[in-house]
Design an enzyme around this catalytic site. Structure first.
Site, PDB file in Angstrom:
ATOM      1  N   ASP A   1      39.913  67.479  32.148  1.00 29.98           N
ATOM      2  CA  ASP A   1      40.976  68.337  32.694  1.00 29.98           C
ATOM      3  C   ASP A   1      40.330  69.524  33.398  1.00 29.98           C
ATOM      4  O   ASP A   1      40.679  70.682  33.156  1.00 29.98           O
ATOM      5  CB  ASP A   1      41.896  68.798  31.568  1.00 29.98           C
ATOM      6  CG  ASP A   1      43.199  69.416  32.078  1.00 29.98           C
ATOM      7  OD1 ASP A   1      43.629  69.045  33.183  1.00 29.98           O
ATOM      8  OD2 ASP A   1      43.780  70.252  31.371  1.00 29.98           O
TER       9      ASP A   1
ATOM     10  N   ASN B   1      40.690  76.053  33.722  1.00 29.67           N
ATOM     11  CA  ASN B   1      39.804  75.787  32.598  1.00 29.67           C
ATOM     12  C   ASN B   1      38.363  76.181  32.890  1.00 29.67           C
ATOM     13  O   ASN B   1      37.426  75.675  32.262  1.00 29.67           O
ATOM     14  CB  ASN B   1      39.879  74.307  32.198  1.00 29.67           C
ATOM     15  CG  ASN B   1      41.111  74.006  31.360  1.00 29.67           C
ATOM     16  OD1 ASN B   1      41.638  74.886  30.690  1.00 29.67           O
ATOM     17  ND2 ASN B   1      41.576  72.765  31.405  1.00 29.67           N
TER      18      ASN B   1
ATOM     19  N   ASP C   1      38.015  74.630  27.053  1.00 32.89           N
ATOM     20  CA  ASP C   1      39.131  73.769  26.664  1.00 32.89           C
ATOM     21  C   ASP C   1      38.836  72.295  26.933  1.00 32.89           C
ATOM     22  O   ASP C   1      39.315  71.708  27.903  1.00 32.89           O
ATOM     23  CB  ASP C   1      40.421  74.185  27.364  1.00 32.89           C
ATOM     24  CG  ASP C   1      41.647  73.533  26.726  1.00 32.89           C
ATOM     25  OD1 ASP C   1      41.475  72.775  25.750  1.00 32.89           O
ATOM     26  OD2 ASP C   1      42.764  73.775  27.215  1.00 32.89           O
TER      27      ASP C   1
END
Length: 326
Positions: free
Chosen positions: A199, A204, A215
């Site tokens: 992700d 992030n 994360d």
């Protein structure tokens, strides 16, 4: 759909959970932006700031979370700038009151500038180092990026629950079926799968005299380009420059297979479908209707119909390339 939500995660439970690992609150317990889990920052009696994450039950098993933690520590030990969870009482993962949780030191930083090519090159440097190291830590419990997991299963859920207005049902059924068929060939291509962030978007990445990748909640096995394409934005010329900057840093550590660029639009489309299914699956959690009220509005679904239709066209277009085609 699971009806689970975080109503039982009371302040007293949080304090008791922290005390169970030897952390005692001085002040704070400030909620941070997270919908999938519940995350809080606090000041401890030792005058240090920490972040505690309570994982959503029924999503990841303890084994899967520990794989994430193990990968994070391995990368950190090998100079990848990530934030590993603290080892408390001999473990990074703890249980209290029906919840699994972990604790991190609180780290500050500013957002990555998506149009700053120098910053993107440094992000590419970190991702290249990550991808050169991570094959040594395969994520057997986390699983693999696949058409089944990110397209077929979410699509089946959407068609079952039909969260769009009833009058749009025939159009969405036809459109999603066509997208699933179009995505099957590219997402079943045989290519190396490595442990990924999963992700990797600008939200992030923290900038702290360089990029810190945070994360890893969505880490899994998949193609390397999955950790690159979400960092591209703007028109084709802008994306080409951004990709060139990323790969300039990336290829200091490992070669990138340019053939994977054909996966960018399929991966983008799969993410859109998966996101819609995620919102639908989490709708019973009271936090979601409050945070995403537009999910129940007709205008949202009309826009989604248009955007997904555009993706169907883009899937047939030539992929992004480092040099323009004339």
């Amino acid at each position: 759909m699971s009806a689970f939500h975080f109503a039982n995660l009371t302040p007293d439970l949080i304090l008791d959970a922290l005390a169970s690992v030897g952390l005692y609150l001085e002040s704070g317990l400030t909620p941070l932006n997270s919908y999938e889990n519940r995350v809080y920052q606090f000041l401890c009696e030792d005058q240090r700031r920490y972040v505690v994450k309570f994982y959503r039950p029924e999503r990841w098993s303890a084994q899967q979370i520990l794989e994430e933690h193990g990968l994070t520590h391995y990368l950190s030990d090998n100079e990848v700038n990530v934030a590993p969870p603290l080892v408390l009482g001999g473990s990074t993962l703890h249980a209290h009151g029906g919840f699994l949780f972990a604790v991190w030191p609180s780290v500050g930083g500013r957002h990555l500038e998506p149009d700053n090519l120098e910053q993107l090159e440094m992000v590419g440097h970190q991702l290249g180092l990550w991808h050169s190291l991570s094959p040594a830590m395969p994520l057997s419990a986390r699983g693999v990026y696949s058409h089944e997991r990110f397209v077929a299963e979410p699509l089946a859920q959407l068609l079952l629950h039909s969260p769009w207005p009833r009058k749009l049902n025939p159009e969405f059924t036809e459109l999603l079926t066509k997208l699933s068929a179009a995505l099957l060939p590219p997402l079943t291509l045989v290519c190396p799968h490595i442990p990924l962030h999963g992700d990797c978007h600008i939200g992030n990445i923290l900038w702290r005299d360089g990029p810190m990748l945070v994360d890893l909640d969505d880490c899994l096995m998949g193609p390397a380009v999955q950790d690159l394409w979400m960092l591209l934005s703007g028109d084709e010329a802008e994306q080409r420059m951004q990709l060139d900057a990323l790969l300039s840093g990336y290829e200091e550590f490992c070669a990138f297979d340019l053939g994977q660029l054909r996966l960018i639009e399929p991966l983008r489309t799969a993410r859109m479908i998966h996101h819609l299914a995620w919102l639908n699956r989490r709708w019973p959690d009271p936090a979601f209707p409050k945070a995403f009220p537009w999910f129940a509005e007709e205008e949202f679904w009309l826009n989604q119909r248009q955007q997904l239709g555009q993706q169907l066209v883009r899937l047939k277009a030539p992929p992004l390339a480092l040099t323009p085609s004339y």
